[in-house]
Write a protein that holds these residues in place. Structure first.
Motif, PDB file in Angstrom:
ATOM      1  N   LYS A   1      38.706  44.397 -56.594  1.00 38.08           N
ATOM      2  CA  LYS A   1      39.126  44.296 -55.198  1.00 38.08           C
ATOM      3  C   LYS A   1      38.266  45.161 -54.296  1.00 38.08           C
ATOM      4  O   LYS A   1      38.034  44.801 -53.143  1.00 38.08           O
TER       5      LYS A   1
ATOM      6  N   GLU B   1      39.754  37.570 -55.471  1.00 36.56           N
ATOM      7  CA  GLU B   1      40.286  36.753 -54.382  1.00 36.56           C
ATOM      8  C   GLU B   1      41.774  36.481 -54.568  1.00 36.56           C
ATOM      9  O   GLU B   1      42.537  36.461 -53.609  1.00 36.56           O
ATOM     10  N   ARG B   2      42.184  36.263 -55.809  1.00 33.43           N
ATOM     11  CA  ARG B   2      43.574  35.932 -56.088  1.00 33.43           C
ATOM     12  C   ARG B   2      44.515  37.096 -55.762  1.00 33.43           C
ATOM     13  O   ARG B   2      45.627  36.892 -55.295  1.00 33.43           O
ATOM     14  N   TYR B   3      44.060  38.328 -56.028  1.00 32.30           N
ATOM     15  CA  TYR B   3      44.934  39.493 -55.882  1.00 32.30           C
ATOM     16  C   TYR B   3      44.586  40.370 -54.680  1.00 32.30           C
ATOM     17  O   TYR B   3      45.010  41.512 -54.627  1.00 32.30           O
ATOM     18  N   LYS B   4      43.851  39.846 -53.698  1.00 30.98           N
ATOM     19  CA  LYS B   4      43.429  40.692 -52.586  1.00 30.98           C
ATOM     20  C   LYS B   4      44.596  41.154 -51.726  1.00 30.98           C
ATOM     21  O   LYS B   4      44.529  42.213 -51.117  1.00 30.98           O
ATOM     22  N   SER B   5      45.684  40.405 -51.681  1.00 27.86           N
ATOM     23  CA  SER B   5      46.825  40.817 -50.858  1.00 27.86           C
ATOM     24  C   SER B   5      47.893  41.567 -51.653  1.00 27.86           C
ATOM     25  O   SER B   5      48.864  42.037 -51.077  1.00 27.86           O
ATOM     26  N   ARG B   6      47.725  41.705 -52.962  1.00 21.39           N
ATOM     27  CA  ARG B   6      48.711  42.390 -53.808  1.00 21.39           C
ATOM     28  C   ARG B   6      48.290  43.850 -53.977  1.00 21.39           C
ATOM     29  O   ARG B   6      47.132  44.138 -54.226  1.00 21.39           O
ATOM     30  N   ASN B   7      49.247  44.755 -53.884  1.00 23.55           N
ATOM     31  CA  ASN B   7      48.955  46.188 -53.963  1.00 23.55           C
ATOM     32  C   ASN B   7      49.259  46.784 -55.327  1.00 23.55           C
ATOM     33  O   ASN B   7      49.787  47.882 -55.428  1.00 23.55           O
TER      34      ASN B   7
ATOM     35  N   TYR C   1      49.482  43.857 -61.351  1.00 26.57           N
ATOM     36  CA  TYR C   1      48.774  42.607 -61.596  1.00 26.57           C
ATOM     37  C   TYR C   1      49.141  41.985 -62.938  1.00 26.57           C
ATOM     38  O   TYR C   1      48.791  40.837 -63.197  1.00 26.57           O
TER      39      TYR C   1
END
Length: 149
Positions: A56, A85-91, A94
């Motif tokens: 990220k 790209e898939r986890y760019k909005s998850r903090n 995962y």
């Protein structure tokens, strides 16, 4: 005092643990779901989450750190392109660990570790592509042999 005892040793030396978790992280990022023992799955979460955090960030130093740990350029490219790209909005968070019963041979507790929001078709996709390529090569060789006769 418990200084420096953050991780489980899993009855291995440091180098064995590093190699194990490097290979398990490769497998998890490639297939996005793997079956392993529960203590290994719980320890693997930190390594996989750290690799996705590197992806990220996306800078050159993060790519070099991920490549030094994973040692596989195809996994690193998938990590920095698709998974970042898939986890760019998850903090964080995962990975998911699901208990999967007891192994028959030695009664070890088993678990399924998978990426959250995983691609279902990713599991075994590389193996299927390799087998298809081998079949195509064999058919091409047989065709060339029959034309030569």
């Amino acid at each position: 005092m418990r200084h420096g005892m953050k991780q489980k040793k899993l009855n291995m030396t440091r180098s064995q643990r590093r190699a194990l978790f490097s290979n398990l992280t490769n497998a998890l990022l490639t297939h996005e779901q793997i079956n392993i023992t529960l203590p290994r799955a719980k320890a693997l979460r930190t390594f996989a989450d750290n690799m996705i955090t590197y992806a990220k960030k996306g800078d050159l130093n993060s790519r070099r750190l991920a490549l030094a740990f994973l040692r596989d350029e195809t996994v690193v490219s998938k990590l920095f392109s698709t998974l970042a790209e898939r986890y760019k909005s998850r903090n964080g968070g995962y990975t998911r660990v699901l208990k999967a019963g007891i192994r028959y041979g030695d009664a070890a507790p088993m678990a399924i570790i998978e990426l959250v929001d995983r691609d279902v078709n990713a599991k075994g996709a590389a193996d299927k592509a390799r087998v298809a390529a081998e079949k195509a090569a064999i058919e091409a060789a047989e065709k060339a042999e029959s034309e030569a006769k």
